[in-house]
Design an enzyme around this catalytic site. Sequence first.
Site, short mmCIF file in Angstrom:
data_model
loop_
_atom_site.label_atom_id
_atom_site.label_comp_id
_atom_site.label_asym_id
_atom_site.label_seq_id
_atom_site.Cartn_x
_atom_site.Cartn_y
_atom_site.Cartn_z
N GLN A 1 0.85 -1.19 0.00
CA GLN A 1 0.00 0.00 0.00
C GLN A 1 0.89 1.25 0.00
O GLN A 1 0.39 2.36 -0.09
CB GLN A 1 -0.88 0.03 1.26
CG GLN A 1 -1.81 -1.15 1.36
CD GLN A 1 -2.40 -1.25 2.76
OE1 GLN A 1 -3.43 -0.63 3.06
NE2 GLN A 1 -1.78 -2.00 3.62
N ASP B 1 6.03 4.96 -1.35
CA ASP B 1 7.38 5.55 -1.25
C ASP B 1 8.45 4.88 -2.11
O ASP B 1 9.59 5.33 -2.16
CB ASP B 1 7.84 5.55 0.23
CG ASP B 1 7.80 4.16 0.88
OD1 ASP B 1 7.93 3.15 0.16
OD2 ASP B 1 7.65 4.10 2.12
N HIS C 1 -1.75 1.41 -4.12
CA HIS C 1 -2.14 2.81 -3.94
C HIS C 1 -1.29 3.77 -4.77
O HIS C 1 -1.16 4.94 -4.41
CB HIS C 1 -2.07 3.18 -2.45
CG HIS C 1 -3.09 2.46 -1.61
ND1 HIS C 1 -3.05 2.42 -0.24
CD2 HIS C 1 -4.20 1.76 -1.97
CE1 HIS C 1 -4.08 1.72 0.22
NE2 HIS C 1 -4.79 1.30 -0.81
N CYS D 1 -1.94 14.18 -15.24
CA CYS D 1 -2.89 15.30 -15.34
C CYS D 1 -4.22 14.92 -14.70
O CYS D 1 -4.78 13.87 -15.00
CB CYS D 1 -3.09 15.68 -16.80
SG CYS D 1 -4.35 16.96 -16.99
N CYS E 1 -6.88 15.26 -18.10
CA CYS E 1 -6.84 14.31 -19.24
C CYS E 1 -6.11 13.02 -18.90
O CYS E 1 -6.07 12.10 -19.71
CB CYS E 1 -6.23 14.97 -20.48
SG CYS E 1 -4.43 15.17 -20.39
N CYS F 1 -3.45 19.68 -22.12
CA CYS F 1 -4.79 20.27 -21.93
C CYS F 1 -4.79 21.42 -20.93
O CYS F 1 -5.84 22.01 -20.69
CB CYS F 1 -5.77 19.19 -21.51
SG CYS F 1 -5.60 18.70 -19.79
N GLY G 1 3.02 -4.38 8.98
CA GLY G 1 3.04 -2.93 9.14
C GLY G 1 1.84 -2.20 8.55
O GLY G 1 1.97 -1.07 8.11
N PRO H 1 3.93 -4.20 15.70
CA PRO H 1 4.14 -4.05 17.16
C PRO H 1 2.84 -3.79 17.91
O PRO H 1 2.79 -3.93 19.13
CB PRO H 1 5.08 -2.84 17.26
CG PRO H 1 4.99 -2.13 15.95
CD PRO H 1 4.55 -3.13 14.93
P1 OAD Z 1 -1.38 3.00 8.99
O1 OAD Z 1 -0.72 4.25 9.46
O2 OAD Z 1 -2.87 2.95 9.02
O3 OAD Z 1 -0.86 1.77 9.86
C1 OAD Z 1 0.50 1.61 10.11
C2 OAD Z 1 0.68 0.36 10.93
O4 OAD Z 1 2.07 0.16 11.09
C3 OAD Z 1 0.06 0.41 12.32
O5 OAD Z 1 -0.73 -0.75 12.52
C4 OAD Z 1 1.29 0.42 13.27
O6 OAD Z 1 1.04 -0.32 14.46
C5 OAD Z 1 2.29 -0.29 12.41
N1 OAD Z 1 3.70 0.02 12.71
C6 OAD Z 1 4.25 1.14 13.25
N2 OAD Z 1 5.59 1.02 13.34
C7 OAD Z 1 5.91 -0.20 12.84
C8 OAD Z 1 7.12 -0.92 12.64
N3 OAD Z 1 8.30 -0.40 12.96
N4 OAD Z 1 7.03 -2.15 12.09
C9 OAD Z 1 5.85 -2.70 11.74
N5 OAD Z 1 4.68 -2.07 11.91
C10 OAD Z 1 4.70 -0.84 12.45
O7 OAD Z 1 -0.79 2.69 7.53
P2 OAD Z 1 -1.40 1.76 6.39
O8 OAD Z 1 -2.03 0.56 6.99
O9 OAD Z 1 -0.34 1.57 5.39
O10 OAD Z 1 -3.42 5.48 1.66
O11 OAD Z 1 -2.52 2.68 5.79
C11 OAD Z 1 -3.26 2.27 4.68
C12 OAD Z 1 -3.49 3.43 3.75
O12 OAD Z 1 -4.10 4.51 4.46
C13 OAD Z 1 -2.22 4.05 3.17
O13 OAD Z 1 -1.77 3.37 2.00
C14 OAD Z 1 -2.63 5.45 2.86
C15 OAD Z 1 -3.47 5.76 4.08
O14 OAD Z 1 -4.46 6.70 3.89
C16 OAD Z 1 -2.95 6.12 0.58
O15 OAD Z 1 -1.87 6.68 0.55
C17 OAD Z 1 -3.85 6.05 -0.60
#
Ligand code: OAD
Length: 257
Positions: free
Chosen positions: A105, A108, A123, A131, A134, A158, A195, A222
């Site tokens: 997801q 980066d 994502h 754009c 377009c 555009c 994560g 964690p």
């Molecule tokens: P979140 O910020 O929702 O969740 C991050 C998770 O990483 C949490 O459950 C933390 O407990 C865990 N975490 C923190 N430090 C960690 C470490 N060192 N090792 C392992 N886990 C750790 O992020 P996502 O689940 O990626 O959307 O969020 C999903 C989507 O919501 C993202 O892709 C983004 C956001 O809006 C878009 O950018 C479209």
Amino acid sequence: MHTFSDNLLQTLGAARKIAVLTGAGVSAESGVATFRDPNGLWAKFRPEELASMDGFLKNPNMVWEWYEARREVVDSVKPNAGHTTLVEMQQWYEERGGRFTLITQNVDRLHQQAGSRDVIELHGNIIDNYCSRCKKPHEYRYTSTAPSVKEPPRCTYCGGMIRPAVVWFGEMLPPDALEAAQEAAETCDVFFSIGTSAEVYPAAGLPIEAKRAGALFIEVNPNQTAITRFADVSISAPSGEALSALFANMLAKNTIS
Ligand code: OAD
């Protein structure tokens, strides 16, 4: 020091098809903020203002500058042990005729920078641009050496406003990426969710789909998440630390001596 059961290490050694879903937590040890942790991006900023088409149209310069600031962070950090262990795992399984699918997801590109191949980006990514009108790709890329760009560039075709190639709330995921991710989830022997808070669908549904189809579901985080209770194995530790220990133990267990 983490301890892993012999049973888990043997299962991992014997598995042929591995699927992995990663989220922002995988990049946390590189210094990239997550979204939903107490000091995460969504604790300070409003997703509807910064990660939606409506928000962009209301305040294009603010949204553009926010992504430029995130690009500056991403440009300045390096992959961590979590990213590099996933590269080693891919190599190990593929060398043995297995299949290893990395679904992320994250926007980066740190998995690719570390050397992961064929990463499925659910994502989009924060590097590219296109754009908003377009949809044609635009050549603008952030570089730390160029003067900062304070407003969205304009489309050469555009005149529309250029936006980052990330998927915003209310938008469809790239259909090919989602289909490939679902196929991997439905056919794997082992599914890792690493994560991610598992709050955002459809990505958050993948671990459950995999488990329903018979995979062993391992979560590395964690903290507790929305899907921890479904995990067959829950590894409660930062992913860099946990994955490198797990893979080293797995290799030690599965090396013929
Ligand atoms: P979140 O910020 O929702 O969740 C991050 C998770 O990483 C949490 O459950 C933390 O407990 C865990 N975490 C923190 N430090 C960690 C470490 N060192 N090792 C392992 N886990 C750790 O992020 P996502 O689940 O990626 O959307 O969020 C999903 C989507 O919501 C993202 O892709 C983004 C956001 O809006 C878009 O950018 C479209």
